[in-house]
Design a protein around this motif. Structure first.
Motif, short mmCIF file in Angstrom:
data_model
loop_
_atom_site.label_atom_id
_atom_site.label_comp_id
_atom_site.label_asym_id
_atom_site.label_seq_id
_atom_site.Cartn_x
_atom_site.Cartn_y
_atom_site.Cartn_z
N GLY A 45 -5.16 15.99 16.20
CA GLY A 45 -6.49 16.52 15.94
C GLY A 45 -6.81 17.79 16.72
O GLY A 45 -7.98 18.15 16.85
N PHE A 46 -5.77 18.47 17.22
CA PHE A 46 -5.96 19.69 18.01
C PHE A 46 -6.93 19.43 19.16
O PHE A 46 -7.98 20.08 19.29
CB PHE A 46 -6.47 20.84 17.13
CG PHE A 46 -5.58 21.16 15.97
CD1 PHE A 46 -4.35 21.77 16.17
CD2 PHE A 46 -5.97 20.86 14.67
CE1 PHE A 46 -3.52 22.07 15.09
CE2 PHE A 46 -5.15 21.16 13.59
CZ PHE A 46 -3.92 21.76 13.80
N ALA A 47 -6.56 18.47 20.00
CA ALA A 47 -7.44 18.06 21.09
C ALA A 47 -7.78 19.20 22.04
O ALA A 47 -8.83 19.18 22.71
CB ALA A 47 -6.79 16.91 21.88
N GLY A 48 -6.93 20.21 22.12
CA GLY A 48 -7.18 21.33 23.02
C GLY A 48 -8.36 22.18 22.63
O GLY A 48 -8.76 23.08 23.39
N ARG A 49 -8.92 21.94 21.44
CA ARG A 49 -10.09 22.73 21.01
C ARG A 49 -11.31 22.50 21.90
O ARG A 49 -12.16 23.37 22.05
CB ARG A 49 -10.50 22.33 19.58
CG ARG A 49 -9.47 22.58 18.52
CD ARG A 49 -9.96 22.06 17.17
NE ARG A 49 -10.03 20.61 17.12
CZ ARG A 49 -11.14 19.91 17.00
NH1 ARG A 49 -12.30 20.52 16.92
NH2 ARG A 49 -11.11 18.58 16.94
N LEU A 50 -11.41 21.30 22.49
CA LEU A 50 -12.62 20.89 23.19
C LEU A 50 -12.30 20.55 24.64
O LEU A 50 -11.14 20.26 24.98
CB LEU A 50 -13.22 19.66 22.48
CG LEU A 50 -13.59 19.87 21.01
CD1 LEU A 50 -13.95 18.54 20.36
CD2 LEU A 50 -14.74 20.86 20.87
N PRO A 51 -13.30 20.55 25.50
CA PRO A 51 -13.07 20.20 26.91
C PRO A 51 -12.51 18.79 27.05
O PRO A 51 -12.91 17.87 26.33
CB PRO A 51 -14.48 20.29 27.52
CG PRO A 51 -15.24 21.21 26.60
CD PRO A 51 -14.71 20.96 25.23
N ASP A 52 -11.62 18.60 28.02
CA ASP A 52 -10.97 17.31 28.22
C ASP A 52 -11.97 16.22 28.55
O ASP A 52 -11.75 15.05 28.22
CB ASP A 52 -9.94 17.41 29.35
CG ASP A 52 -8.72 18.24 28.95
OD1 ASP A 52 -8.52 18.43 27.73
OD2 ASP A 52 -7.99 18.69 29.85
#
Length: 671
Positions: free
Chosen positions: A398-405
């Motif tokens: 889900g392209f987790a890097g798009r949002l803050p951890d």
């Protein structure tokens, strides 16, 4: 939900008798009703019937097109499909693409993956199946699904496949008897009757509400319009006089009926069902009456007709606008008031008008450029590219890097899977596992007490700590949990309003428990609201010599905790690892808890009633922790998060120890 019909030189939709202003006005009313209902505007409590009204219009216009072409021996399934493709797909593809782009910036990875799959299903016209499969008790809220409304487009497209195909086949098979038209009409009548019968049956017995998304349960709605079309074509071909239905009084009654259904708060829970006949009848009366078609009539007013023209695009855009606007407002802490709703309505109208002008119309009118080959090529390439993007999204989680951890734990908290999720029955009392009762804990052993976990999701949520505690105590356990079905002693008078599958599940579970010595320990947990109901069940079990482990209610938060946690962290611009609130009486349901203690007070000294109070785990010193140590304690408004389920382990260790002591004391007294 879309605008249908062939086109004349003005780009208007035409029937054999010319463009129908009354149908275009009915289209306008339908989309206004849907938008008013979705945007929660007063006066539109039943506005969801707009979809049903659209189906009648679709059935009338499409059946008219198919039957007229069959009579003229010019019908082609390919030509019909391309006409529908040209009409529906371009505007849908643009709306879907925009929703995916916006979702990239505002949607968590897991939700984004689900959104992408739903987008893919919408473009393949199977989203009604996709949303039906995501229609369970723990499905994401409707306000988090930007493409939820596309289920109706998929259902319509499926109608466009089956109705013309069946009509063509019946026409061909009956052509030798010179009664092709009558045979097709009879076939439509039979399918409409079967669909209505299925719909009425499902509305009574389908606790999951799957018929809402089903063509099988809704085919009678467009076929109601189709049968009107068949009657009109037959009457014209026979040179008969106008039908008695073609009168102002019939039209007026139809408008009154659909307006009344839009305003009145009809029950959504069993829709479509018996009451669905009312808006379908009203729409059919308007279509059959053929009134108000003059240019100077009320129905012919320019604003009414413009909204009718834009209705498909308005429908396409209004729901994504609502979903994304709600998210934007919530993150910034704004309320959704009249001004905000007015802005969203205007945005839907403007976007719908632009989509009509710059997407719908060019593809429909510029046919020398948008040839069938180019249209199919563009659609196919776009779909393939998007499918590739979806595959890439899954490979990248889900392209987790798009949002803050720091937002990711909130998504993790939403997961609903338990250690034996395949054993949790849905509202229709079916589950994936084949065993009547799945097992947990240790293996069965002669002479050792056995347990059964009985209740709804508020029991099933504790399965992990219960399983571990049972394993350590040497207890073999069985799982009897069903979605939305609290544990109770079924009573024909008291439980008449409960779903039949739930009543049957409780009867069979109680019979199983009472029919034998084991399981001797019954663990009860449910979303009860009536202490007397708990007391009646405890009485029945304790009087039969069972040991009852009763899980007390926890917290009633009243809002989606992970979502609110996300919003708070975005506003703060940092992680919020701890969130505690005052343990007020509403939050802790103290009145209800005290009532439970009162009705069970007579068993205070009975070792066979063991109380488990999870409140002690999340609340202390007058405060309750919604988030602690960077993890959410709840996955929604009331259910515990599986991430932190293990923290309740000690409670069940103690409960099973007490239950075993009670069993040993009972055995000693017997000896």
């Amino acid at each position: 939900m879309e605008k249908t019909g062939a086109t004349d030189g003005r780009g208007k939709h035409a029937s054999p008798d010319g463009f129908r202003l009354d149908i275009n006005a009915l289209r306008a009313l339908s989309v206004i009703a849907v938008v008013g209902f979705h945007f929660q505007i007063p006066g539109f409590a039943g506005g969801f019937v707009g979809v049903d009204i659209f189906l009648v219009i679709t059935g009338y216009l499409m059946t008219t097109k198919v039957l007229n072409d069959l009579k003229l021996d010019r019908f082609s399934l390919w030509t019909f499909a391309m006409m529908r493709m040209r009409r529906i797909y371009p505007a849908l593809a643009v709306a879907v693409a925009v929703s995916v782009v916006i979702g990239w910036f505002v949607t968590l990875p897991g939700e984004y993956l689900k959104h992408l799959l739903q987008a893919l299903s919408a473009l393949a016209f199977v989203s009604n199946f996709a949303f039906n499969s995501d229609n369970g008790y723990f499905a994401m809220a409707a306000q988090t699904k930007p493409l939820l409304h596309t289920w109706s487009l998929s259902l319509e497209w499926q109608f466009y496949i089956w109705m013309p195909l069946i009509a063509w086949l019946v026409w061909r098979l009956a052509s030798r008897t010179k009664s092709s038209f009558s045979a097709v009409t009879l076939a439509l009548q039979i399918f409409a009757a079967l669909s209505l019968a299925w719909c009425l049956s499902a509305s009574q017995h389908d606790a999951m509400g799957s018929s809402f998304f089903s063509l099988r349960a809704r085919a009678w709605e467009p076929l109601a319009g189709g049968l009107i079309a068949a009657a009109e074509i037959r009457r014209r071909s026979e040179g008969a006089k106008a039908s008695w239905l073609e009168s102002p009084l019939v039209a007026l009654a139809g408008w009154a009926l659909v307006t009344g259904c839009t305003v009145y708060p009809l029950p959504e829970a069993r829709w479509p069902g018996m009451l669905t006949i009312l808006p379908i009848l009203g729409a059919a009366m308007i279509v059959a009456a053929r009134q108000g078609a003059g240019e100077g009539s009320l129905l012919g007013l320019s604003p009414v007709q413009r909204i009718g023209d834009w209705s498909y695009s308005i429908y396409l855009w209004h729901w994504p606008i609502w979903v994304f606007a709600l998210s934007w407002l919530a993150v910034r802490g704004y309320e959704v008031g009249g001004a905000q709703k007015t802005t969203m309505i205007l945005a839907s109208l403007v976007t719908g008008a632009l989509s009509y002008r710059y997407v719908e119309q060019p593809v429909r009118t510029q046919r020398e450029f948008w040839t069938p080959r180019r249209l199919l090529t563009a659609s196919g390439v776009s779909f393939a590219v998007f499918a590739g993007f979806v595959s890439l999204a899954f490979l990248n989680h889900g392209f987790a890097g798009r949002l803050p951890d720091y937002l990711l734990p909130a998504e993790l908290a939403r997961r609903t899977n338990t250690p034996r999720d395949e054993c949790f029955r849905n509202a229709n009392s079916t589950k994936k596992a084949t065993e009547t009762y799945c097992s947990f804990g240790s293996a069965p052993a002669a002479g050792r007490p056995a347990a059964i976990l009985w209740g709804d999701s508020f029991a099933n949520q504790y399965l992990e700590p219960i399983s571990q505690a049972a394993l350590d105590s040497g207890i073999h356990g069985l799982i009897a949990t069903q979605s939305g079905c609290r544990a109770f002693v079924d009573d024909a008078a008291v439980n008449a309003s409960d779903q039949p599958p739930c009543r049957q599940f409780n009867r069979s579970t109680l019979d199983f428990v009472l029919a034998q010595a084991e399981p001797s320990i019954v663990v009860l947990g449910s979303n009860w609201s009536n202490a007397a109901e708990i007391s009646a069940l405890a009485d029945r079990l304790l009087s039969a010599g069972k040991t009852v482990v009763l899980i007390m209610p926890l917290l009633n938060i009243g809002f989606d905790l992970p979502q609110r946690w996300i919003e708070n962290q975005i506003r703060a611009g940092r992680a919020i690892g701890e969130w505690k609130v005052e343990a007020g009486p509403d939050l802790t349901m103290s009145t209800f808890r005290n009532e439970i203690a009162r009705v069970l007070g007579r068993y205070r000294d009975n070792p066979h009633l063991v109380m488990v109070d999870p409140l002690s785990v999340v609340c202390e010193q007058g405060y309750c922790y919604l988030v602690r140590d960077g993890q959410a304690n709840f996955r929604d408004t009331a259910h515990i998060s599986n991430v932190n389920a293990a923290q309740y382990r000690g409670l069940f260790d103690a409960a099973f120890s007490a239950a075993l002591r009670a069993a040993m004391e009972a055995d000693e007294k017997t000896d």
